[in-house]
Design a protein around this motif. Structure first.
Motif, PDB file in Angstrom:
ATOM      1  N   ALA A 198       9.253   5.919  -0.049  1.00  0.00           N
ATOM      2  CA  ALA A 198       9.965   6.988  -0.738  1.00  0.00           C
ATOM      3  C   ALA A 198       9.911   6.774  -2.240  1.00  0.00           C
ATOM      4  O   ALA A 198       9.693   5.654  -2.727  1.00  0.00           O
ATOM      5  N   PHE A 199      10.120   7.848  -2.962  1.00  0.00           N
ATOM      6  CA  PHE A 199      10.139   7.762  -4.416  1.00  0.00           C
ATOM      7  C   PHE A 199      11.530   7.291  -4.848  1.00  0.00           C
ATOM      8  O   PHE A 199      12.546   7.829  -4.378  1.00  0.00           O
ATOM      9  N   LYS A 256       3.980  12.122   3.627  1.00  0.00           N
ATOM     10  CA  LYS A 256       2.891  11.572   4.439  1.00  0.00           C
ATOM     11  C   LYS A 256       3.405  10.607   5.492  1.00  0.00           C
ATOM     12  O   LYS A 256       2.856  10.523   6.598  1.00  0.00           O
ATOM     13  N   THR A 257       4.450   9.866   5.157  1.00  0.00           N
ATOM     14  CA  THR A 257       4.907   8.805   6.070  1.00  0.00           C
ATOM     15  C   THR A 257       6.367   8.940   6.494  1.00  0.00           C
ATOM     16  O   THR A 257       6.793   8.312   7.460  1.00  0.00           O
ATOM     17  N   ASN A 272       8.813  10.936   1.345  1.00  0.00           N
ATOM     18  CA  ASN A 272       7.364  10.823   1.398  1.00  0.00           C
ATOM     19  C   ASN A 272       6.866  11.745   2.519  1.00  0.00           C
ATOM     20  O   ASN A 272       7.172  11.528   3.692  1.00  0.00           O
ATOM     21  N   THR A 276       0.281  10.524  -3.325  1.00  0.00           N
ATOM     22  CA  THR A 276       1.225   9.771  -2.487  1.00  0.00           C
ATOM     23  C   THR A 276       2.022  10.641  -1.515  1.00  0.00           C
ATOM     24  O   THR A 276       2.537  10.136  -0.519  1.00  0.00           O
ATOM     25  N   LYS A 324       7.464  14.371   7.492  1.00  0.00           N
ATOM     26  CA  LYS A 324       6.004  14.531   7.533  1.00  0.00           C
ATOM     27  C   LYS A 324       5.548  15.663   8.455  1.00  0.00           C
ATOM     28  O   LYS A 324       4.399  16.129   8.360  1.00  0.00           O
ATOM     29  N   ARG A 350       8.709  14.043  -6.066  1.00  0.00           N
ATOM     30  CA  ARG A 350       9.131  13.366  -7.279  1.00  0.00           C
ATOM     31  C   ARG A 350      10.126  14.170  -8.111  1.00  0.00           C
ATOM     32  O   ARG A 350      10.703  13.642  -9.061  1.00  0.00           O
ATOM     33  N   GLN A 391       4.823  11.969  -2.329  1.00  0.00           N
ATOM     34  CA  GLN A 391       6.234  11.753  -2.681  1.00  0.00           C
ATOM     35  C   GLN A 391       6.809  12.975  -3.409  1.00  0.00           C
ATOM     36  O   GLN A 391       6.182  13.521  -4.309  1.00  0.00           O
ATOM     37  N   PRO A 438       3.279   3.477  -2.723  1.00  0.00           N
ATOM     38  CA  PRO A 438       2.740   4.814  -2.440  1.00  0.00           C
ATOM     39  C   PRO A 438       3.028   5.285  -1.015  1.00  0.00           C
ATOM     40  O   PRO A 438       2.971   6.482  -0.737  1.00  0.00           O
ATOM     41  N   SER A 439       3.317   4.330  -0.114  1.00  0.00           N
ATOM     42  CA  SER A 439       3.601   4.706   1.271  1.00  0.00           C
ATOM     43  C   SER A 439       5.093   4.892   1.529  1.00  0.00           C
ATOM     44  O   SER A 439       5.495   5.318   2.615  1.00  0.00           O
TER      45      SER A 439
END
Length: 426
Positions: free
Chosen positions: A97-98, A153-154, A151, A135, A158, A139, A137, A94-95
């Motif tokens: 990349a997809f 978030k991270t 991602n 997450t 971001k 997607r 991500q 979840p942290s």
């Protein structure tokens, strides 16, 4: 003034009167024409501004309406659900990349590709993305650029506008716009983002996001039917940078170039500042290029999220072309009339006043030099000079009579004196 000839004085009075009349007439005509054209053009600019404002705000409203329909469509809900169920089949971080290259991912999104690609083509959007709420991500992406799988978030994006619209949509729980910003995955071109929640069984599952390029907005702003050569409409954001391309100065004041060089491409005129404060007005202002313009400005609301300024303007010089042409025509017309009237007046004065006066003067001088009182003044002249000539001729006749009487008296006196002398001598 006293030393000037009668001809000069009379012509001077006539010409000064005509010049004064011409100046007053031309000033009045030009002023009325100028005021009428200024008022007409300001009204036209106001109308154009309001039309463009309505079209742009409708564009933003329609985007939200389209996204609401999309977010509730089967294709979006099924795709969001299928991607969510992949978590049960794949060991997702979840942290991180997809895993967009995983065969399970490509097989899952493949049935939806045609729909989403047709969607962005039909509506002219740059891309449509689906971001998982939990997450962050990305997607799904129709264009499959560098942001696909990122991602928010991270990862590296971001702090991007895409992450901003993702976060604000989650916070607002409604359709949310994020203003134009340079976006790295799209060759660093400024992009406008709109996000909307995607609900699955009552839960906020994903954020559906579209990217909107400036070309979509320029399509509305660049329509110039019935415009003057220096007339243009443009949009400015709260950062004083362009939100549409300038027609007159695209090198410095286009969307792309103003973001590349904010110092050269920003507009901080009074119209823009007032519009960003929510004010609307028309008037004469100094434009970003230093020219005096007739301008109509107002505020555009982009959803519930921010404001833009809209300005419709045309150079004062172009508006005043017609009054100036009228002024020049009147000046030339007055000069021609002055010359014609001056020539006619000079001819009339010469033949009806100056020549009779000169003959009057010459006769007087001749009488004075020759002491010949038998001469008379010519009476074929204007009434006033004729009256003077008749009076003077009468005076000459009287003088001549007196002189003749004096001569006769003198002769008689001489005869009488001679007779007396002869008598005395005898």
């Amino acid at each position: 003034m006293k030393n000037l000839s009668i001809k000069t004085q009379v012509l001077g009075i006539i010409l000064m009167s005509l010049i004064t009349l011409g100046v007053i007439t031309s000033y009045s005509s030009v002023s009325q024409s100028k005021n009428s054209l200024m008022s007409s053009n300001l009204s036209k600019l106001k109308m154009v501004r309001d039309i463009k404002k309505s079209q742009i705000e409708e564009f933003f409203t329609n985007n939200i309406a389209t996204m609401r329909v999309m977010s509730n469509s089967n294709n979006v809900e099924y795709l969001a659900d299928d991607l969510y169920r992949l978590e049960e089949k794949m060991d997702l971080n979840p942290s991180g990349a997809f895993p967009i290259k995983d065969s399970l991912v490509t097989e899952t999104i493949e049935p939806y590709e045609r729909f989403f690609k047709s969607f962005i083509k039909e509506y002219g959007y740059e891309d449509v993305l689906l971001v998982n709420v939990a997450t962050g991500q990305v997607r799904y992406s129709a264009k499959k650029l560098q942001d696909y799988g990122a991602n928010l978030k991270t990862g590296k994006l971001k702090t991007s506008a895409l992450a901003e619209v993702y976060n604000k949509t989650i916070k607002n729980k409604r359709a949310t716009y994020v203003d134009m910003k340079p976006y790295a995955p799209s060759h660093n071109e400024p992009m406008l983002f709109l996000g909307i929640p995607v609900m699955l069984e009552g839960e906020f599952n994903s954020v559906l996001i579209i990217k909107i390029a400036g070309s979509s907005i320029n399509h509305v702003m660049k329509k110039r039917i019935g415009y003057g050569a220096t007339q243009e409409d443009y949009l400015v954001g709260q950062d004083s940078l362009m939100r549409s391309d300038s027609f007159l100065d695209p090198k410095k004041h286009s969307i792309i170039n103003s973001f590349k060089n904010p110092k050269m491409g920003s507009i901080k005129t009074i119209e823009v500042q007032n519009a960003l404060k929510g004010k609307s007005a028309i008037g004469i202002f100094t434009e970003y290029n230093g020219q005096q313009v007739l301008s109509a400005y107002s505020t555009i609301l982009v959803g519930e999220d921010f404001k833009w300024a809209i300005v419709s303007a045309i150079s004062e010089e172009e508006v005043l072309v017609t009054p100036n042409e009228i002024r020049n025509f009147i000046v030339i017309e007055v000069l021609v009339i002055l010359i014609i009237i001056g020539l006619i007046s000079s001819w009339i004065l010469n033949n009806n006043l100056i020549k009779p006066l000169n003959r009057f003067k010459e006769t007087l001088l001749e009488i004075g030099n020759s002491k010949d009182l038998t001469k008379s003044l010519e009476c074929d002249a204007p009434a006033e000079i004729e009256d003077m000539a008749r009076s003077f001729n009468a005076l000459l006749n009287d003088l001549q009579g007196l002189i003749n009487t004096a001569k006769e008296s003198s002769t008689q006196n001489t005869t009488t004196a001679n007779e007396l002398s002869n008598n005395a001598s005898t």
